[in-house]
Design a protein around this motif. Structure first.
Motif, short mmCIF file in Angstrom:
data_model
loop_
_atom_site.label_atom_id
_atom_site.label_comp_id
_atom_site.label_asym_id
_atom_site.label_seq_id
_atom_site.Cartn_x
_atom_site.Cartn_y
_atom_site.Cartn_z
N PRO A 15 0.85 -1.17 0.00
CA PRO A 15 0.00 0.00 0.00
C PRO A 15 0.90 1.25 0.00
CG PRO A 15 -0.53 -1.49 1.80
CD PRO A 15 0.72 -1.98 1.17
N ILE A 16 0.43 2.30 -0.60
CA ILE A 16 1.31 3.43 -0.84
C ILE A 16 1.18 4.53 0.22
CG2 ILE A 16 1.93 5.08 -2.62
CD1 ILE A 16 1.89 2.15 -3.43
N LEU A 17 2.22 5.15 0.63
CA LEU A 17 2.16 6.32 1.54
C LEU A 17 3.36 7.27 1.63
CD1 LEU A 17 0.33 5.48 4.83
CD2 LEU A 17 -0.62 6.25 2.72
N ALA A 18 3.47 8.18 2.32
CA ALA A 18 4.04 9.41 2.92
C ALA A 18 5.38 10.05 2.53
CB ALA A 18 4.09 9.19 4.39
N ALA A 19 5.63 11.37 2.70
CA ALA A 19 6.78 12.00 2.03
C ALA A 19 7.67 12.93 2.83
CB ALA A 19 6.25 12.77 0.85
N ARG A 20 8.55 12.36 3.57
CA ARG A 20 9.57 13.18 4.18
C ARG A 20 10.92 12.54 3.90
NH1 ARG A 20 8.35 18.10 6.86
NH2 ARG A 20 6.14 18.03 7.27
N PRO A 21 11.92 13.35 3.69
CA PRO A 21 13.22 12.79 3.31
C PRO A 21 13.96 12.12 4.45
CG PRO A 21 13.36 15.16 3.51
CD PRO A 21 11.91 14.80 3.67
N ILE A 22 13.53 12.41 5.68
CA ILE A 22 14.11 11.75 6.85
C ILE A 22 12.96 11.25 7.70
CG2 ILE A 22 15.57 12.02 8.87
CD1 ILE A 22 16.96 14.32 7.46
N SER A 52 19.38 10.83 7.30
CA SER A 52 19.07 9.50 6.77
C SER A 52 20.16 9.08 5.79
CB SER A 52 17.70 9.49 6.08
OG SER A 52 17.71 10.30 4.93
N LEU A 53 20.34 7.78 5.68
CA LEU A 53 21.31 7.20 4.75
C LEU A 53 20.57 6.19 3.91
CD1 LEU A 53 24.15 6.54 7.36
CD2 LEU A 53 24.05 8.43 5.72
N ARG A 71 23.15 7.70 -0.86
CA ARG A 71 22.61 9.02 -0.56
C ARG A 71 22.63 9.34 0.92
NH1 ARG A 71 17.37 10.56 -4.03
NH2 ARG A 71 17.45 12.11 -2.39
N ALA A 72 22.80 10.61 1.22
CA ALA A 72 22.71 11.09 2.61
C ALA A 72 21.87 12.36 2.62
CB ALA A 72 24.10 11.37 3.16
N THR A 73 21.01 12.47 3.59
CA THR A 73 20.19 13.67 3.76
C THR A 73 20.30 14.15 5.21
OG1 THR A 73 18.62 12.84 2.12
CG2 THR A 73 17.87 14.65 3.52
N TYR A 74 20.50 15.44 5.37
CA TYR A 74 20.67 16.02 6.71
C TYR A 74 19.63 17.10 6.94
CZ TYR A 74 25.21 13.93 5.95
OH TYR A 74 26.22 13.05 5.65
N LEU A 75 19.04 17.05 8.10
CA LEU A 75 18.13 18.13 8.51
C LEU A 75 18.99 19.23 9.11
CD1 LEU A 75 15.28 19.28 9.13
CD2 LEU A 75 15.38 18.01 11.27
N LEU A 76 19.12 20.33 8.41
CA LEU A 76 19.94 21.43 8.90
C LEU A 76 19.20 22.28 9.93
CD1 LEU A 76 21.74 22.85 5.76
CD2 LEU A 76 22.68 21.48 7.62
N LEU B 10 29.01 16.24 3.25
CA LEU B 10 28.92 14.95 3.95
C LEU B 10 29.51 15.03 5.36
CD1 LEU B 10 29.89 12.58 1.02
CD2 LEU B 10 27.71 12.63 2.20
N VAL B 11 30.59 15.80 5.49
CA VAL B 11 31.29 15.84 6.78
C VAL B 11 30.67 16.84 7.74
CG1 VAL B 11 33.49 16.41 7.87
CG2 VAL B 11 33.46 15.05 5.78
#
Lengths: 200, 129
Positions: A15-22, A52-53, A71-76, B10-11
């Motif tokens: 089933p399909i759902l939700a959209a946040r990168p982290i 998230s990685l 991929r890596a995503t960071y909440l700044l 990245l760092v």
């Protein structure tokens, strides 16, 4: 099995759902994405809500074959208020083809239960050359759903990929319920822009 | 130049994120006395209907604007065996958590769990029914 087939199977089987990168701490997310440029399946894990990685498997539609991004995503930055949340993220990816192929970018969003605004800028370097992909997105919820309801968003998206297009503006329809989200956008030039998300 | 930018992203980015986390935590350490909680009485009554004896934590949360934001909160608290029921109220920005009568309800622990989901707790009121 190609990525396109896998993406379709993914949509049918889960089933399909939700959209946040982290996701939340310890959460993981599976996404399927398709537009005129690529089909992709992206899985990421969030050790904390700050980053998230993940791995994204991609089939390029413009004849450049299959590859994958780490991929890596960071909440700044995040600002929580009683009725809104604002986020600013950094993300980057390294291709399985080598260090010379990568992307990095910044994106952000602000939303209430009724309104949404988001933007993204991404620079991608490939063997064929560099390009930028950027968008602005505005949305309104036609009704304000309660927790557990089906939520609907009507959006408008302006997108520009310097590798292929000038700016194009098109409508986007987003539905989510529980851990599943599906987003459809369509423009005569940009074709279908489909995003599916399942959060675990 | 692009490689350098990529390496810097990245760092350096987790470092920025960590600083933000410390700031958030310090900001909310002192606020969870339960004195600032205003709750929706009918909703609370509906929530407690049929529960019997229990402890109810009424948690005021900032940033809980969508289902997706709150999904992790429900999952996190459901792992706690002393939690018997959860209600997420997006409209009022509140979470109701029912604990067993003998559970140790720790306001700091509730705040920590919600912060781990990316939201901030402004106050926690614990009621016995």
């Amino acid at each position: 099995m190609g990525i396109k087939t896998f993406t379709i199977l993914l949509c049918l089987l889960s089933p399909i759902l939700a959209a946040r990168p982290i996701s939340y701490s310890g959460g993981s997310t599976l996404m399927g994405f398709s537009d005129r440029y690529k089909n992709s399946v992206y899985y990421h894990y969030s050790p904390t809500f700050k980053y998230s990685l993940g791995i994204e498997a991609i089939t390029e539609k413009q004849g450049d074959g299959d590859h994958a991004y780490a991929r890596a995503t960071y909440l700044l930055n995040r600002k929580n208020t009683r009725h809104s949340q604002r986020n600013l993220y950094l993300h980057s990816g390294l291709s399985s083809r080598g260090l010379d192929e990568h992307f990095y970018g910044i994106f952000g969003d602000w939303e209430t239960r009724r309104w949404f605004a988001g933007f993204s800028y991404q620079h991608t370097k490939t063997r064929k050359g560099d390009y930028d992909d950027q968008y602005l997105q505005l949305g309104v919820a036609p009704y304000v759903g309660e927790y557990g309801d089906l939520h609907t968003w009507l959006m408008i998206k302006a997108r520009n990929n310097t590798g292929y297009d000038s700016w194009s503006v098109y409508p986007v329809l987003k539905f989510f319920k529980g851990g599943f989200l599906v987003e459809f956008g369509y423009h005569p030039k940009a074709e279908w822009d489909i995003h599916l998300v399942r959060r675990f | 130049m692009h490689k350098l930018s990529l390496i810097l992203l990245l760092v350096a980015a987790p470092g920025f994120a960590e600083i933000a986390d410390q700031h958030d935590h310090a900001t909310h350490q002192h606020q969870i006395s339960g004195q600032q909680v205003e709750f929706d009485e009918p909703r609370l009554n509906q929530f407690t209907n049929g529960l019997g004896s229990a402890q109810i934590a009424v948690v005021s949360v900032l940033g809980m604007v969508c289902d997706f934001c709150a999904r992790g909160i429900e999952k996190t608290f459901k792992r706690d065996k002393t939690v018997t029921k959860i209600d997420v109220d997006l409209g009022n920005g509140q979470v109701l958590i029912a604990y067993t009568p003998d559970a140790l309800v720790d306001r700091q622990d509730i705040e920590k769990k919600i912060l781990a989901n990316g939201q901030n707790v402004t106050d926690v009121l614990v009621k016995k029914i």
